[in-house]
Design an enzyme around this catalytic site. Structure first.
Site, mmCIF file in Angstrom:
data_model
loop_
_atom_site.group_PDB
_atom_site.id
_atom_site.type_symbol
_atom_site.label_atom_id
_atom_site.label_comp_id
_atom_site.label_asym_id
_atom_site.label_seq_id
_atom_site.Cartn_x
_atom_site.Cartn_y
_atom_site.Cartn_z
ATOM 1 N N ARG A 82 0.809 -1.224 0.000
ATOM 2 C CA ARG A 82 0.000 0.000 0.000
ATOM 3 C C ARG A 82 0.840 1.271 0.000
ATOM 4 O O ARG A 82 0.334 2.333 -0.385
ATOM 5 C CB ARG A 82 -0.986 -0.033 1.174
ATOM 6 C CG ARG A 82 -2.184 -0.912 0.885
ATOM 7 C CD ARG A 82 -3.099 -1.017 2.075
ATOM 8 N NE ARG A 82 -2.937 -2.253 2.801
ATOM 9 C CZ ARG A 82 -3.208 -2.413 4.093
ATOM 10 N NH1 ARG A 82 -3.650 -1.399 4.805
ATOM 11 N NH2 ARG A 82 -3.050 -3.587 4.667
ATOM 12 N N GLU B 98 0.558 -6.176 12.863
ATOM 13 C CA GLU B 98 -0.583 -6.389 13.760
ATOM 14 C C GLU B 98 -1.190 -7.776 13.585
ATOM 15 O O GLU B 98 -1.665 -8.367 14.547
ATOM 16 C CB GLU B 98 -1.652 -5.301 13.517
ATOM 17 C CG GLU B 98 -2.688 -5.233 14.633
ATOM 18 C CD GLU B 98 -3.813 -4.234 14.363
ATOM 19 O OE1 GLU B 98 -3.889 -3.662 13.255
ATOM 20 O OE2 GLU B 98 -4.638 -4.051 15.285
HETATM 21 C C1 PRP Z 1 -0.175 -3.250 6.448
HETATM 22 C C2 PRP Z 1 -0.030 -1.764 6.243
HETATM 23 C C3 PRP Z 1 1.321 -1.482 6.824
HETATM 24 C C4 PRP Z 1 1.431 -2.493 7.963
HETATM 25 C C5 PRP Z 1 1.267 -1.819 9.274
HETATM 26 O O1 PRP Z 1 0.566 -3.938 5.456
HETATM 27 O O2 PRP Z 1 -0.086 -1.452 4.840
HETATM 28 O O3 PRP Z 1 2.351 -1.712 5.860
HETATM 29 O O4 PRP Z 1 0.388 -3.461 7.732
HETATM 30 O O5 PRP Z 1 1.223 -2.730 10.343
HETATM 31 P P1 PRP Z 1 2.226 -2.676 11.579
HETATM 32 O O6 PRP Z 1 2.420 -1.237 11.941
HETATM 33 O O7 PRP Z 1 1.545 -3.465 12.650
HETATM 34 O O8 PRP Z 1 3.522 -3.293 11.150
HETATM 35 P P2 PRP Z 1 0.194 -5.425 4.943
HETATM 36 O O9 PRP Z 1 1.480 -6.145 4.721
HETATM 37 O O10 PRP Z 1 -0.773 -6.065 5.874
HETATM 38 O O11 PRP Z 1 -0.589 -5.233 3.592
HETATM 39 P P3 PRP Z 1 -0.214 -4.585 2.171
HETATM 40 O O12 PRP Z 1 0.635 -5.593 1.458
HETATM 41 O O13 PRP Z 1 -1.562 -4.382 1.545
HETATM 42 O O14 PRP Z 1 0.510 -3.294 2.391
HETATM 43 N N1 ADE Z 2 -2.200 -2.938 8.888
HETATM 44 C C1 ADE Z 2 -1.961 -3.316 10.161
HETATM 45 N N2 ADE Z 2 -3.030 -3.137 10.942
HETATM 46 C C2 ADE Z 2 -3.996 -2.616 10.128
HETATM 47 C C3 ADE Z 2 -5.337 -2.188 10.347
HETATM 48 N N3 ADE Z 2 -5.903 -2.281 11.567
HETATM 49 N N4 ADE Z 2 -6.028 -1.694 9.290
HETATM 50 C C4 ADE Z 2 -5.445 -1.600 8.067
HETATM 51 N N5 ADE Z 2 -4.193 -1.993 7.810
HETATM 52 C C5 ADE Z 2 -3.476 -2.483 8.829
HETATM 53 MG MG MG Z 3 1.590 -2.525 3.987
#
Ligand code: PRP
Ligand code: ADE
Ligand code: MG
Length: 177
Positions: free
Chosen positions: A66, A103
């Site tokens: 993202r 998370e």
């Molecule tokens: C999500 C979000 C952040 C991360 C934050 O990514 O885009 O990169 O989690 O979580 P944290 O602070 O607990 O580490 P995710 O890898 O879930 O999905 P994405 O590939 O869509 O970015």
């Molecule tokens: N990445 C980690 N925690 C998340 C949440 N609560 N919502 C969206 N993206 C996330």
């Molecule tokens: Mg991410």
């Protein structure tokens, strides 16, 4: 004005309980991408923040996936390089890797070994700060590559999770829940 524009952006971000697993309140940023005025607000505000605060930035480092939705737009606005950090196994050639905990899971983040030159000053950009595990790992990657993290910039910060405490660089977010 800026405050109203950010209130509007915040109103677009939708909560989904129990996604992707029970107990997680997922904040969905897709409506911000669907509304080009909101996307412009967000990327312009990040651009203006960085222009006002930092005189010399070498690159924007965006996090898979993202962070890729906003990072290249901001990098183009600033006339700077965009460097992708990817989930492992996607980048060819010599790479460096760091494992991360988020998370709702674990990842290994990877960057091309020649992406950052020694001493370069970078901004790490992602959509959201939750526990901070992802940004902690990204900061470590940049440092191992010889770069300096000036700041981490997020569209959204989930304040209750205190992710900032874990990230070894200043964090700046536009919208807080
Ligand atoms: C999500 C979000 C952040 C991360 C934050 O990514 O885009 O990169 O989690 O979580 P944290 O602070 O607990 O580490 P995710 O890898 O879930 O999905 P994405 O590939 O869509 O970015
Ligand atoms: N990445 C980690 N925690 C998340 C949440 N609560 N919502 C969206 N993206 C996330
Ligand atoms: Mg991410």
């Amino acid at each position: 004005d800026q405050e109203k524009a950010l209130e509007y952006v915040k109103s677009l971000i939708r909560p989904f309980p129990d996604f992707p697993q029970p107990g997680i309140l997922f904040r969905d940023i897709c409506p911000v991408l669907k509304d080009c005025n909101a996307l412009r607000t967000v990327t312009d505000l990040i651009t203006e923040h960085l222009q006002a605060k930092f005189l010399d930035i070498d690159a924007i480092v965006g996090l898979d996936a993202r962070g890729f939705l906003f990072g290249p737009i901001v990098a183009m606005n600033l006339d700077k390089a965009f460097i992708p950090v990817r989930k492992t196994g996607k980048l060819p050639g010599p790479t460096i890797k760091v494992s991360s905990t988020k998370e709702y899971g674990k990842d290994v983040l990877e960057m091309q070994a020649d992406a950052i030159e020694k001493g370069q000053k970078v901004i790490i950009l992602d959509d959201l700060l939750a526990t901070g595990g992802t940004l902690q790992a990204a900061c470590q990657l940049v440092r191992e590559a010889g770069g300096e993290v000036l700041e981490c910039v997020l569209l959204v910060e989930l304040e209750d999770l205190k992710g900032k405490d874990k990230v070894p660089a200043p964090c700046h977010s536009l919208v807080k829940f």
